[in-house]
Write an enzyme that holds these catalytic residues in place. Structure first.
Site: not given
Length: 178
Positions: A154-155
């Site tokens: 998701c970063g």
């Protein structure tokens, strides 16, 4: 030959189960797989079957297998049950004793040791509910690995990444004493 039953949970890290199967087989450990409904959104039963050289089980409602009490048999035939990736949802169900699909039913029915390799977003891993569930699982005798730290799909960054297949295999070998 030692045998594990690998439960593949529904997270982006499910693809790493493929490498775990390859490494386990190379180490002389037999693998049978249960793929959760969520896991099947990321990898296919065909992939797991090809790598494990065994049928893959996906449903508690397969009449042939359940006529033979397949969920009990699966939980008894293995020397160790491995849950990888162990998602927040799957660990919550395990901690609460919920048995609403093949994976959770056989986890409740097993008389074997269970190893969980968590994989989830850092915020999910750090959430109070997940911390309680992990503590409950450990108190119940489940070996819960610490997740790796790093960049998430998701970063975000932090603890929650699935431990490497090599680290999971090392823990499997330790628990199997091989």
């Amino acid at each position: 030959m030692k045998r594990i039953l690998l439960i593949v949970g529904g997270g982006i890290a499910a693809y790493k189960a493929c490498e775990l199967i390859r490494l386990a087989r190379k180490a002389g450990i037999g693998v049978r797989c249960v793929l959760t409904e969520g896991g099947a959104h990321f990898i296919t039963p065909m992939t797991l079957a090809a790598l494990s050289e065994n049928p893959v089980f996906t449903s508690l409602w397969d009449l042939k297998d359940e006529a033979e009490m397949g969920h009990i048999q699966l939980s008894r035939e293995a020397d160790l049950v491995v849950v990888a990736p162990a998602t927040a949802d799957l660990m919550a169900k395990m901690a609460a004793g919920i048995a609403d699909d093949l994976a959770t039913t056989l986890l409740l029915a097993t008389d074997k040791s269970v190893l969980a390799a968590p994989s989830m977003n850092v915020r999910m891993w750090q959430h109070a509910a997940t911390r309680r569930n992990v503590a409950t699982l450990r108190a119940d005798g489940v070996t819960v690995m610490e997740p790796d730290e790093g960049e998430m799909a998701c970063g975000e960054f932090g603890p929650g990444r699935l431990p490497t297949p090599e680290a999971i295999l090392a823990m499997v070998q330790s628990l199997l004493a091989v």
